[in-house]
Scaffold this active site. Sequence first.
Site, PDB file in Angstrom:
ATOM      1  N   CYS A   7       0.941  -1.390  -0.025  1.00  0.00           N
ATOM      2  CA  CYS A   7       0.027   0.187   0.153  1.00  0.00           C
ATOM      3  C   CYS A   7       0.822   1.119   0.090  1.00  0.00           C
ATOM      4  O   CYS A   7       0.757   2.113  -0.863  1.00  0.00           O
ATOM      5  CB  CYS A   7      -0.781   0.053   1.199  1.00  0.00           C
ATOM      6  SG  CYS A   7      -2.274  -1.275   0.955  1.00  0.00           S
ATOM      7  N   HIS A  46      -6.686  -3.126  -0.820  1.00  0.00           N
ATOM      8  CA  HIS A  46      -5.955  -3.987  -0.079  1.00  0.00           C
ATOM      9  C   HIS A  46      -6.643  -5.305   0.143  1.00  0.00           C
ATOM     10  O   HIS A  46      -8.163  -5.073   0.539  1.00  0.00           O
ATOM     11  CB  HIS A  46      -5.616  -3.108   1.369  1.00  0.00           C
ATOM     12  CG  HIS A  46      -4.601  -4.353   1.930  1.00  0.00           C
ATOM     13  ND1 HIS A  46      -3.467  -4.482   2.039  1.00  0.00           N
ATOM     14  CD2 HIS A  46      -5.355  -5.029   3.127  1.00  0.00           C
ATOM     15  CE1 HIS A  46      -3.026  -5.497   3.134  1.00  0.00           C
ATOM     16  NE2 HIS A  46      -4.105  -5.742   3.608  1.00  0.00           N
ATOM     17  N   ASN A  88       0.967 -16.482  -3.989  1.00  0.00           N
ATOM     18  CA  ASN A  88       1.166 -17.290  -2.613  1.00  0.00           C
ATOM     19  C   ASN A  88      -0.105 -17.096  -1.655  1.00  0.00           C
ATOM     20  O   ASN A  88      -0.179 -15.879  -1.389  1.00  0.00           O
ATOM     21  CB  ASN A  88       2.426 -17.104  -1.959  1.00  0.00           C
ATOM     22  CG  ASN A  88       3.513 -17.499  -3.184  1.00  0.00           C
ATOM     23  OD1 ASN A  88       3.667 -18.598  -3.578  1.00  0.00           O
ATOM     24  ND2 ASN A  88       4.789 -16.510  -3.045  1.00  0.00           N
ATOM     25  N   THR A  96       5.164 -13.414   2.038  1.00  0.00           N
ATOM     26  CA  THR A  96       5.881 -12.835   3.100  1.00  0.00           C
ATOM     27  C   THR A  96       5.360 -11.263   3.255  1.00  0.00           C
ATOM     28  O   THR A  96       5.461 -10.705   4.204  1.00  0.00           O
ATOM     29  CB  THR A  96       7.334 -12.665   2.712  1.00  0.00           C
ATOM     30  OG1 THR A  96       7.633 -12.184   1.388  1.00  0.00           O
ATOM     31  CG2 THR A  96       7.965 -13.979   2.700  1.00  0.00           C
ATOM     32  N   HIS A  99      -0.360  -8.440   1.278  1.00  0.00           N
ATOM     33  CA  HIS A  99      -1.213  -7.638   0.516  1.00  0.00           C
ATOM     34  C   HIS A  99      -1.289  -8.658  -0.888  1.00  0.00           C
ATOM     35  O   HIS A  99      -0.163  -8.918  -1.430  1.00  0.00           O
ATOM     36  CB  HIS A  99      -0.688  -6.484  -0.010  1.00  0.00           C
ATOM     37  CG  HIS A  99      -1.264  -5.512  -0.706  1.00  0.00           C
ATOM     38  ND1 HIS A  99      -1.874  -4.109  -0.327  1.00  0.00           N
ATOM     39  CD2 HIS A  99      -1.744  -5.670  -2.114  1.00  0.00           C
ATOM     40  CE1 HIS A  99      -2.598  -3.520  -1.371  1.00  0.00           C
ATOM     41  NE2 HIS A  99      -2.478  -4.570  -2.484  1.00  0.00           N
ATOM     42  N   HIS A 101      -0.907 -10.163  -4.148  1.00  0.00           N
ATOM     43  CA  HIS A 101      -0.102  -9.958  -5.246  1.00  0.00           C
ATOM     44  C   HIS A 101       0.280 -11.000  -6.159  1.00  0.00           C
ATOM     45  O   HIS A 101       0.217 -12.160  -5.568  1.00  0.00           O
ATOM     46  CB  HIS A 101       1.682  -9.223  -4.751  1.00  0.00           C
ATOM     47  CG  HIS A 101       2.188 -10.044  -3.794  1.00  0.00           C
ATOM     48  ND1 HIS A 101       1.823 -10.355  -2.455  1.00  0.00           N
ATOM     49  CD2 HIS A 101       3.369 -10.768  -3.929  1.00  0.00           C
ATOM     50  CE1 HIS A 101       2.687 -11.130  -2.020  1.00  0.00           C
ATOM     51  NE2 HIS A 101       3.579 -11.404  -2.751  1.00  0.00           N
ATOM     52  N   HIS A 103       3.130 -12.628  -8.872  1.00  0.00           N
ATOM     53  CA  HIS A 103       4.439 -12.738  -9.465  1.00  0.00           C
ATOM     54  C   HIS A 103       4.491 -12.997 -10.867  1.00  0.00           C
ATOM     55  O   HIS A 103       3.356 -13.887 -11.272  1.00  0.00           O
ATOM     56  CB  HIS A 103       5.322 -13.690  -8.820  1.00  0.00           C
ATOM     57  CG  HIS A 103       5.290 -13.489  -7.455  1.00  0.00           C
ATOM     58  ND1 HIS A 103       6.449 -13.122  -6.780  1.00  0.00           N
ATOM     59  CD2 HIS A 103       4.699 -13.656  -6.200  1.00  0.00           C
ATOM     60  CE1 HIS A 103       6.495 -12.895  -5.504  1.00  0.00           C
ATOM     61  NE2 HIS A 103       5.175 -13.599  -5.136  1.00  0.00           N
TER      62      HIS A 103
END
Length: 115
Positions: A7, A46, A88, A96, A99, A101, A103
């Site tokens: 964020c 978020h 993930n 880790t 938020h 995401h 890849h």
Amino acid sequence: MDDCLFCKIFKGEIPSTKVYEDENVIGFQDLYPQAKIHLLFIHKEHSKNVNEMMGNDPKQVADVFSAIKNYSEKEGLEKDGGFRVVTNLGSLAGQTVFHTHFHVLSGEQLGRFGS
């Protein structure tokens, strides 16, 4: 979320190397790349993981994948051998930053999943 790393990135409070931005999504380079091209795409709203995102507003997933499509077509990732999209969910899966995401990995031969 006030303490969320991603964020803060999309708000410009933490610097990043952005590669894509529209009204809902940003894409930026991963600080710890796992491939020659390693980008992260996030929705500006978020949520902590893809399941929460789907529960809150499934259109957000489409927003992110539309952004990935737009970026990958513009940059020719599909023509250059393709790319992988990974998300993930949870620490055991390797998440880790909590938020949601995605890849995007490309630019070299990627390893196989599993054995």
